[in-house]
Design a protein around this motif. Sequence first.
Motif, PDB file in Angstrom:
ATOM      1  N   GLN A 170       7.415  -6.409   6.148  1.00 18.75           N
ATOM      2  CA  GLN A 170       7.766  -5.975   7.503  1.00 18.75           C
ATOM      3  C   GLN A 170       9.256  -6.176   7.773  1.00 18.75           C
ATOM      4  OE1 GLN A 170       6.559  -8.411  10.946  1.00 18.75           O
ATOM      5  NE2 GLN A 170       5.601  -6.556  11.773  1.00 18.75           N
ATOM      6  N   TYR A 202      11.187  -3.483   6.081  1.00 17.73           N
ATOM      7  CA  TYR A 202      11.062  -2.223   6.821  1.00 17.73           C
ATOM      8  C   TYR A 202      11.991  -2.209   8.034  1.00 17.73           C
ATOM      9  CZ  TYR A 202       9.148   1.160  10.118  1.00 17.73           C
ATOM     10  OH  TYR A 202       9.018   2.184  11.033  1.00 17.73           O
ATOM     11  N   LYS A 245      12.772   2.781   4.198  1.00 16.19           N
ATOM     12  CA  LYS A 245      11.705   2.630   5.194  1.00 16.19           C
ATOM     13  C   LYS A 245      10.342   2.989   4.595  1.00 16.19           C
ATOM     14  CE  LYS A 245      14.422   3.420   9.425  1.00 16.19           C
ATOM     15  NZ  LYS A 245      14.075   2.152  10.081  1.00 16.19           N
ATOM     16  N   LEU A 299       7.181   0.435   4.329  1.00 18.32           N
ATOM     17  CA  LEU A 299       5.873   0.756   4.905  1.00 18.32           C
ATOM     18  C   LEU A 299       4.768   0.718   3.851  1.00 18.32           C
ATOM     19  CD1 LEU A 299       6.670   3.637   7.421  1.00 18.32           C
ATOM     20  CD2 LEU A 299       5.636   1.436   7.971  1.00 18.32           C
ATOM     21  N   GLU A 300       5.082   1.211   2.666  1.00 21.21           N
ATOM     22  CA  GLU A 300       4.083   1.193   1.584  1.00 21.21           C
ATOM     23  C   GLU A 300       3.707  -0.238   1.227  1.00 21.21           C
ATOM     24  OE1 GLU A 300       5.070   5.352  -0.827  1.00 21.21           O
ATOM     25  OE2 GLU A 300       6.131   3.509  -1.363  1.00 21.21           O
ATOM     26  N   MET A 308       3.913  -2.804   3.332  1.00 18.38           N
ATOM     27  CA  MET A 308       3.166  -3.325   4.479  1.00 18.38           C
ATOM     28  C   MET A 308       1.705  -2.883   4.434  1.00 18.38           C
ATOM     29  SD  MET A 308       5.970  -2.790   7.532  1.00 18.38           S
ATOM     30  CE  MET A 308       4.901  -3.416   8.855  1.00 18.38           C
ATOM     31  N   ILE A 309       1.485  -1.615   4.074  1.00 19.88           N
ATOM     32  CA  ILE A 309       0.119  -1.103   3.972  1.00 19.88           C
ATOM     33  C   ILE A 309      -0.634  -1.811   2.854  1.00 19.88           C
ATOM     34  CG2 ILE A 309      -1.232   0.948   3.324  1.00 19.88           C
ATOM     35  CD1 ILE A 309       0.947   2.612   4.791  1.00 19.88           C
ATOM     36  N   CYS A 369      -1.337  -5.418   4.085  1.00 17.55           N
ATOM     37  CA  CYS A 369      -2.014  -5.571   5.384  1.00 17.55           C
ATOM     38  C   CYS A 369      -3.478  -5.964   5.179  1.00 17.55           C
ATOM     39  CB  CYS A 369      -1.926  -4.255   6.153  1.00 17.55           C
ATOM     40  SG  CYS A 369      -2.705  -4.302   7.769  1.00 17.55           S
ATOM     41  N   LEU A 406       0.346   2.256  10.683  1.00 15.72           N
ATOM     42  CA  LEU A 406       1.287   2.189   9.565  1.00 15.72           C
ATOM     43  C   LEU A 406       1.194   3.440   8.694  1.00 15.72           C
ATOM     44  CD1 LEU A 406       0.846  -1.544   8.466  1.00 15.72           C
ATOM     45  CD2 LEU A 406       2.812  -0.553   9.635  1.00 15.72           C
ATOM     46  N   LYS A 407      -0.023   3.883   8.420  1.00 17.02           N
ATOM     47  CA  LYS A 407      -0.215   5.073   7.595  1.00 17.02           C
ATOM     48  C   LYS A 407       0.322   6.323   8.282  1.00 17.02           C
ATOM     49  CE  LYS A 407      -4.193   3.459   4.902  1.00 17.02           C
ATOM     50  NZ  LYS A 407      -5.629   3.672   4.581  1.00 17.02           N
ATOM     51  N   LYS A 447       2.877   6.387  10.418  1.00 14.27           N
ATOM     52  CA  LYS A 447       4.341   6.318  10.313  1.00 14.27           C
ATOM     53  C   LYS A 447       4.804   6.736   8.922  1.00 14.27           C
ATOM     54  CE  LYS A 447       5.260   2.651  13.695  1.00 14.27           C
ATOM     55  NZ  LYS A 447       5.776   1.269  13.858  1.00 14.27           N
ATOM     56  N   LEU A 448       4.063   6.293   7.905  1.00 16.96           N
ATOM     57  CA  LEU A 448       4.425   6.624   6.521  1.00 16.96           C
ATOM     58  C   LEU A 448       4.319   8.128   6.282  1.00 16.96           C
ATOM     59  CD1 LEU A 448       5.144   5.716   3.655  1.00 16.96           C
ATOM     60  CD2 LEU A 448       2.692   5.430   3.211  1.00 16.96           C
TER      61      LEU A 448
END
Length: 271
Positions: free
Chosen positions: A13, A16, A25, A29-30, A32-33, A36, A49-50, A52-53
């Motif tokens: 995070q 990101y 970014k 995010l990848e 973080m996913i 998570c 999150l998905k 946003k990605l």
Amino acid sequence: MPLNAGAEYFIAQEKYLKAKTRTEKIKGLEEMIRTCPKHKSAENMLRELKSKLAKLKSEKQAKISRLITTIPKEGDAQVTIVGMTQVGKSTLLSKLTNAKPRISPYKYTTTKPEIGALNYKGVIIQVVEIPSTFRPIDVNIAQNSDLIIFLYKDKMDLSALELELSKFKLEKPIIKIQRDEDLEKIKEKIWNNLDLIKIYTKEPGKDPEQKALVLKKGSTVKDVAKSVHKDFLKFFKFARVWGKSAKYPGQKVGLEHILKDDDIVEIHAKA
């Protein structure tokens, strides 16, 4: 914030939040996913999150597409298919060539140029389909090709296409094809409007080459000799020709003999 998230999630995070580029970014995010928690209380966070990605990747692809101003020509000629959405451009591309573009019942399925290769009697023709959004950058691809196909389903559809493209100054030959036309006739129509001829060379006592030598209409035996090998022109003695330009099969001719489509040429050199 997802419940019971581990240290790896918070490190991702932070990456990101500090990222300065779209690529950084996306990578953040990848991660973080991946880190998570997957329990029920974190479902909304994971969904966000998905989302946003997906948006970032879409923006990145759009930026890449905007950079395309032309498609490098490969083969003997390049042809571009244009048409309104849902007219069957991708279907025609897949039937004419080895390409496998995405085909669906939804509008604007094609978002970037799709490319395939048509082998027409030994001639390799590159076929490009451009999106129906008609961005100047995509229409430029058509403008740089050797021939443009206007694909349409009815007169109303053709009128809409012509109106859409009237803002652009298209200076290349254009052929208009209804989407239900016979495939072999479409191939012939493409070839007949390229202003080219197919010439098949052969060695004495052997069969003609399967791969055609592609030249402009009005080309001569001299053009064939130069295209095959510079020594053929230097040591040229005579040539024999079979086909439309010959008065009889195997006619003996010189360098200035004008050739026609599908002629077979046998060059004889001085010993």
